[in-house]
Design an enzyme around this catalytic site. Structure first.
Site, PDB file in Angstrom:
ATOM      1  N   LYS A  68       0.816  -1.229   0.000  1.00  0.00           N
ATOM      2  CA  LYS A  68       0.000   0.000   0.000  1.00  0.00           C
ATOM      3  C   LYS A  68       0.849   1.279   0.000  1.00  0.00           C
ATOM      4  CE  LYS A  68      -4.363  -1.601   1.865  1.00  0.00           C
ATOM      5  NZ  LYS A  68      -5.412  -1.460   2.871  1.00  0.00           N
ATOM      6  N   ASP A 104     -10.360   2.896   1.462  1.00  0.00           N
ATOM      7  CA  ASP A 104     -10.534   2.284   2.789  1.00  0.00           C
ATOM      8  C   ASP A 104     -11.253   3.227   3.765  1.00  0.00           C
ATOM      9  OD1 ASP A 104      -9.409  -0.218   2.320  1.00  0.00           O
ATOM     10  OD2 ASP A 104      -7.386   0.433   2.855  1.00  0.00           O
TER      11      ASP A 104
HETATM   12  P1  NAP Z   1      -0.535  -3.354   9.773  1.00  0.00           P
HETATM   13  O1  NAP Z   1      -0.225  -2.191   8.909  1.00  0.00           O
HETATM   14  O2  NAP Z   1       0.454  -4.461   9.897  1.00  0.00           O
HETATM   15  O3  NAP Z   1      -0.861  -2.758  11.243  1.00  0.00           O
HETATM   16  C1  NAP Z   1      -1.191  -3.611  12.312  1.00  0.00           C
HETATM   17  C2  NAP Z   1      -1.159  -2.852  13.637  1.00  0.00           C
HETATM   18  O4  NAP Z   1      -1.493  -3.797  14.660  1.00  0.00           O
HETATM   19  C3  NAP Z   1       0.211  -2.291  14.016  1.00  0.00           C
HETATM   20  O5  NAP Z   1       0.014  -1.177  14.833  1.00  0.00           O
HETATM   21  C4  NAP Z   1       0.805  -3.443  14.826  1.00  0.00           C
HETATM   22  O6  NAP Z   1       1.819  -3.061  15.719  1.00  0.00           O
HETATM   23  C5  NAP Z   1      -0.427  -3.881  15.606  1.00  0.00           C
HETATM   24  N1  NAP Z   1      -0.277  -5.240  16.096  1.00  0.00           N
HETATM   25  C6  NAP Z   1      -0.024  -6.356  15.355  1.00  0.00           C
HETATM   26  N2  NAP Z   1       0.027  -7.431  16.177  1.00  0.00           N
HETATM   27  C7  NAP Z   1      -0.176  -6.968  17.434  1.00  0.00           C
HETATM   28  C8  NAP Z   1      -0.218  -7.599  18.714  1.00  0.00           C
HETATM   29  N3  NAP Z   1      -0.063  -8.922  18.854  1.00  0.00           N
HETATM   30  N4  NAP Z   1      -0.442  -6.824  19.806  1.00  0.00           N
HETATM   31  C9  NAP Z   1      -0.609  -5.476  19.684  1.00  0.00           C
HETATM   32  N5  NAP Z   1      -0.569  -4.837  18.491  1.00  0.00           N
HETATM   33  C10 NAP Z   1      -0.368  -5.575  17.389  1.00  0.00           C
HETATM   34  O7  NAP Z   1      -1.892  -4.077   9.316  1.00  0.00           O
HETATM   35  P2  NAP Z   1      -3.205  -3.375   8.710  1.00  0.00           P
HETATM   36  O8  NAP Z   1      -3.078  -3.225   7.250  1.00  0.00           O
HETATM   37  O9  NAP Z   1      -3.506  -2.156   9.520  1.00  0.00           O
HETATM   38  O10 NAP Z   1      -4.294  -4.519   8.957  1.00  0.00           O
HETATM   39  C11 NAP Z   1      -4.705  -4.846  10.275  1.00  0.00           C
HETATM   40  C12 NAP Z   1      -5.929  -5.760  10.238  1.00  0.00           C
HETATM   41  O11 NAP Z   1      -7.021  -5.063   9.655  1.00  0.00           O
HETATM   42  C13 NAP Z   1      -5.722  -7.027   9.400  1.00  0.00           C
HETATM   43  O12 NAP Z   1      -6.318  -8.107  10.083  1.00  0.00           O
HETATM   44  C14 NAP Z   1      -6.471  -6.747   8.125  1.00  0.00           C
HETATM   45  O13 NAP Z   1      -7.008  -7.917   7.517  1.00  0.00           O
HETATM   46  C15 NAP Z   1      -7.610  -5.861   8.645  1.00  0.00           C
HETATM   47  N6  NAP Z   1      -8.122  -4.972   7.597  1.00  0.00           N
HETATM   48  C16 NAP Z   1      -9.441  -5.073   7.275  1.00  0.00           C
HETATM   49  C17 NAP Z   1      -9.969  -4.253   6.308  1.00  0.00           C
HETATM   50  C18 NAP Z   1     -11.428  -4.374   5.956  1.00  0.00           C
HETATM   51  O14 NAP Z   1     -11.822  -3.977   4.846  1.00  0.00           O
HETATM   52  N7  NAP Z   1     -12.245  -4.869   6.862  1.00  0.00           N
HETATM   53  C19 NAP Z   1      -9.174  -3.296   5.653  1.00  0.00           C
HETATM   54  C20 NAP Z   1      -7.820  -3.203   6.016  1.00  0.00           C
HETATM   55  C21 NAP Z   1      -7.304  -4.059   7.002  1.00  0.00           C
HETATM   56  P3  NAP Z   1       3.363  -3.402  15.376  1.00  0.00           P
HETATM   57  O15 NAP Z   1       3.743  -2.465  14.268  1.00  0.00           O
HETATM   58  O16 NAP Z   1       4.034  -3.164  16.670  1.00  0.00           O
HETATM   59  O17 NAP Z   1       3.400  -4.848  14.918  1.00  0.00           O
END
Ligand code: NAP
Length: 275
Positions: A68, A104
């Site tokens: 992204k 998004d």
């Molecule tokens: P990302 O960029 O990797 O961000 C994830 C965030 O969660 C970061 O702040 C990360 O912190 C934190 N995190 C990960 N594991 C953790 C843990 N065990 N404890 C505490 N914090 C944790 O991912 P993203 O793109 O934002 O996506 C996140 C989720 O949203 C995914 O499951 C994705 O499928 C979902 N999503 C859904 C939609 C939808 O249309 N519904 C759209 C986008 C995303 P660190 O950097 O410290 O790891």
């Protein structure tokens, strides 16, 4: 014939082909939606794919993790929304220029409003939300909520990540994702971490033993499984809670409309993912 697709890595479990194939059928358009799994280190693969959009061979592509932000240097222009969020999920060619957009934020907000429904007027003066996580999707969620007049706090396990995201806005608090979040009262909790996603379905981002805020609504961006532990626990505590399946559908429909001008029925898109 329209050629659409999704770039990301990995992509095996993506629901996007089903959603967009249903949209093509519903709009009476001849086309296909392909998956382009490109490894995070494969910059040449990414450039080659974008060249196919630039040449007109591919009409439009969606972008997901981990590309992204990676795609941005290879685009000619970002829409104001993509620019403000700092991430792109939709690419297309307009006037020979490769444009990066982001659906998004609007997708999240549209589905949040559906979820809040007739409670919106009741919470008009209490629009306070806690965002769990500060990664890519949190950027879109924070942008959407700020523009919709919410007061926000961002809780992340790395406080510096929450602080960095909060720093783009006025009056957004940042806190550690621990029981410290108890000292705040929110009407909405949004999970943007992947915690609870398959296969870790018994995990929740909500700190263990901590009560949910009184009268809060819970929106979990995770949609796989269809009911997450956070959603189950929220419902068990008597709160309204939803996963992010509706956001997935909305952001897809908005991308599809950008590429084709056709606005597909959400019911048909929802039905497609259960087939
Ligand atoms: P990302 O960029 O990797 O961000 C994830 C965030 O969660 C970061 O702040 C990360 O912190 C934190 N995190 C990960 N594991 C953790 C843990 N065990 N404890 C505490 N914090 C944790 O991912 P993203 O793109 O934002 O996506 C996140 C989720 O949203 C995914 O499951 C994705 O499928 C979902 N999503 C859904 C939609 C939808 O249309 N519904 C759209 C986008 C995303 P660190 O950097 O410290 O790891």
């Amino acid at each position: 014939m329209l050629h659409l697709g999704l770039v990301g890595y990995p992509l095996e479990h993506s629901l996007s082909p089903k959603i967009h194939t249903a949209a093509l059928r519903e709009c009476g358009l001849d086309g296909d939606y392909s998956l382009f799994p490109i490894h995070p280190d494969d910059e040449d693969g990414l450039k080659d794919l974008l060249a196919r959009v630039r040449s007109g061979e591919i009409t439009g592509i969606n972008v997901t993790i981990p590309h992204k932000q990676n795609v941005i240097p290879f685009l000619d222009e970002l829409t104001p929304t993509a620019e403000a969020i700092g991430a792109v999920n939709t690419i297309y060619l307009r006037d020979k220029r490769l444009i990066g957009d982001n659906t998004d934020a609007d997708g999240f907000l549209l589905d949040l409003k559906r979820f809040i429904g007739n409670r919106e007027s009741k919470i008009a003066n209490q629009k306070s939300a806690l965002i769990l996580g500060a990664g890519g999707s949190a950027r879109a969620v924070v942008y959407a909520l700020i523009n919709d007049g919410w007061n926000l706090a961002i809780a992340a396990r790395r406080i510096e990540q929450a602080q960095e995201l909060a720093s783009y806005y006025n009056d957004v608090e940042s806190i550690e994702l621990t029981s410290k979040i108890q000292s705040f009262e929110f009407r909405l909790v949004v999970n943007t971490t992947p915690i609870g996603m398959i296969p870790n379905i018994n995990q929740s981002p909500w700190p263990e033993g901590l009560q949910f805020p009184h009268q809060a609504m819970i929106y979990d961006l995770v949609y796989n499984p269809r009911e997450t532990k956070l959603v189950k626990d929220g419902c068990a505590a008597g709160l309204s809670a939803t996963t992010g399946l509706g956001m997935l559908i909305e952001q897809a429909a908005l991308s599809f409309e950008i590429w084709t001008g056709c606005n597909p029925s959400r019911d048909i898109l929802f039905a497609s993912i259960n087939q």
